[in-house]
Scaffold this motif. Structure first.
Motif, PDB file in Angstrom:
ATOM      1  N   ILE A  56      36.068 115.819  75.573  1.00  0.00           N
ATOM      2  CA  ILE A  56      37.271 116.700  75.615  1.00  0.00           C
ATOM      3  C   ILE A  56      38.318 116.010  74.716  1.00  0.00           C
ATOM      4  O   ILE A  56      38.870 116.829  73.789  1.00  0.00           O
ATOM      5  CB  ILE A  56      37.867 116.500  76.998  1.00  0.00           C
ATOM      6  CG1 ILE A  56      36.784 117.467  77.973  1.00  0.00           C
ATOM      7  CG2 ILE A  56      39.187 117.222  76.999  1.00  0.00           C
ATOM      8  CD1 ILE A  56      37.314 117.125  79.461  1.00  0.00           C
ATOM      9  N   ARG A  57      38.507 115.042  74.541  1.00  0.00           N
ATOM     10  CA  ARG A  57      39.182 113.919  73.791  1.00  0.00           C
ATOM     11  C   ARG A  57      38.971 114.484  72.221  1.00  0.00           C
ATOM     12  O   ARG A  57      39.779 114.751  71.433  1.00  0.00           O
ATOM     13  CB  ARG A  57      39.403 112.832  74.081  1.00  0.00           C
ATOM     14  CG  ARG A  57      40.465 112.484  75.059  1.00  0.00           C
ATOM     15  CD  ARG A  57      40.618 110.908  75.395  1.00  0.00           C
ATOM     16  NE  ARG A  57      39.098 110.380  75.851  1.00  0.00           N
ATOM     17  CZ  ARG A  57      38.865 109.575  76.564  1.00  0.00           C
ATOM     18  NH1 ARG A  57      39.972 108.654  76.792  1.00  0.00           N
ATOM     19  NH2 ARG A  57      37.592 109.010  76.754  1.00  0.00           N
ATOM     20  N   THR A  58      37.615 114.283  72.036  1.00  0.00           N
ATOM     21  CA  THR A  58      37.229 114.864  70.481  1.00  0.00           C
ATOM     22  C   THR A  58      37.815 116.101  70.336  1.00  0.00           C
ATOM     23  O   THR A  58      38.309 116.507  69.228  1.00  0.00           O
ATOM     24  CB  THR A  58      35.812 114.832  70.465  1.00  0.00           C
ATOM     25  OG1 THR A  58      35.186 113.353  70.817  1.00  0.00           O
ATOM     26  CG2 THR A  58      35.402 115.127  69.114  1.00  0.00           C
ATOM     27  N   LEU A  59      37.751 117.087  71.165  1.00  0.00           N
ATOM     28  CA  LEU A  59      37.992 118.581  71.037  1.00  0.00           C
ATOM     29  C   LEU A  59      39.510 118.573  70.657  1.00  0.00           C
ATOM     30  O   LEU A  59      39.758 119.399  69.958  1.00  0.00           O
ATOM     31  CB  LEU A  59      37.540 119.514  72.373  1.00  0.00           C
ATOM     32  CG  LEU A  59      38.029 120.773  72.211  1.00  0.00           C
ATOM     33  CD1 LEU A  59      37.636 121.345  70.791  1.00  0.00           C
ATOM     34  CD2 LEU A  59      37.377 121.624  73.617  1.00  0.00           C
ATOM     35  N   LEU A  60      40.233 117.955  71.574  1.00  0.00           N
ATOM     36  CA  LEU A  60      41.710 117.993  71.459  1.00  0.00           C
ATOM     37  C   LEU A  60      42.066 117.400  69.851  1.00  0.00           C
ATOM     38  O   LEU A  60      43.083 118.116  69.060  1.00  0.00           O
ATOM     39  CB  LEU A  60      42.357 116.962  72.329  1.00  0.00           C
ATOM     40  CG  LEU A  60      42.322 117.779  73.975  1.00  0.00           C
ATOM     41  CD1 LEU A  60      42.916 116.657  74.811  1.00  0.00           C
ATOM     42  CD2 LEU A  60      43.020 119.071  73.858  1.00  0.00           C
TER      43      LEU A  60
END
Lengths: 166, 166
Positions: A143-147
């Motif tokens: 998720i953090r990567t996506l953000l």
DNA sequence: CGCACCGAATTAAATTGTTTATTTAAAGTT
DNA sequence: AACTTTAAATAAACAATTTAATTCGGTGCG
């Protein structure tokens, strides 16, 4: 740029080296994902009597009341006219109200009404829940990567305002 | 009532364990990224006389002419009325035309006109270029990761149409 | 054959979003 | 002080998108 190969058209090649092909898929992919997100959010928001796009206004105002339409537009990444009209609708719906700024006659301050305040929690829940549903099955790291990637491409797009050179 | 942990505000904490916080940011992040993408694409597409949202129709039709509005809607992830309207505009603009299906009176087949065909290449270029601009600075692997994550959240959102059970 | 039901397309109404242009007030210049 | 410039908000026009309701052709049942 142009430090590597693959910058050419490569129109003739339908090979497997889909380096450029990935980028080609980016616009459709994010468009559709955002559409799904918007629809889901819209549905969830509907319970509060709101439309997708209005949620951010209330959330920001809940943090800092009395912002101007221009400030809200910048914060939400939309253009000023969009904000003006959205505010008008939301004012008519009773969620917020405009007040003139005594000092600067050009400014309009936007304030949450009681009704608007009452929706804050529910909106937060909707947004959060939507994000959770969307992120189901993804690790926290993903998720953090996506953000991070999302922010990157947004910055990339905004720093290149009009490049119509061939 | 089935929800439990992570439901707190946690507004005061700026720690690193932002598990819930990440998901909360997902909806706004993708919304804004998509908006930027749309704006950029719209600008690039404008040279062809098209609007963002119309490009996909032409691209799909270029691959497989004579699809029905319903099929196009599914392929593009929009609802049927959206497609009807878009097709109507594009027909008025001269990019495509409707033809009745001789066999089944309910069906409408959508076909590219010559003008529509002429735009195909340019559209492909615009979409690809937009993706490239957006992906600037990202490695090929990152782009693929982004595409994969985008697809995942899209599927997550669509498999949960309206589950407001608590 | 007539009537009920389904499915595809469309229409209607509501909203967000953009760009372009207009109003109005503050600030700067001569 | 009058004029020009700038900045903020708004108005108008155009497009996309959604949901709900409607039209219309096909299919099925009695």
């Amino acid at each position: 740029m142009s430090k590597k190969k693959g910058d050419k058209k490569a129109k003739s090649g339908k090979k497997k080296e889909l380096e450029g092909l990935s980028a080609t898929d980016l616009a459709p992919a994010i468009t559709q994902a955002a559409r799904s997100m918007r629809t889901a959010l819209s549905r969830s928001l509907g319970e509060s009597g709101l439309y997708a796009g209005q949620d951010g206004v209330i959330l920001i105002l809940a943090e800092e009341d009395g912002m101007t339409p221009g400030q809200l537009a910048i914060r939400l990444g939309v253009k000023a006219p969009t904000m003006t009209r959205t505010i008008g609708r939301m004012e008519a719906q009773g969620f917020l109200e405009r007040r003139a700024d005594g000092t600067d006659g050009r400014l309009t301050k936007v304030h949450l009404t009681e009704a608007g305040l009452r929706t804050v929690e529910q909106i937060g829940r909707s947004v959060s829940e939507c994000g959770s549903i969307a992120a189901k099955g993804l690790s926290d790291k993903e998720i953090r990567t996506l953000l991070k990637l999302l922010k990157t491409i947004e910055q990339n797009l905004q720093s290149e305002p009009s490049d119509d050179r061939g």
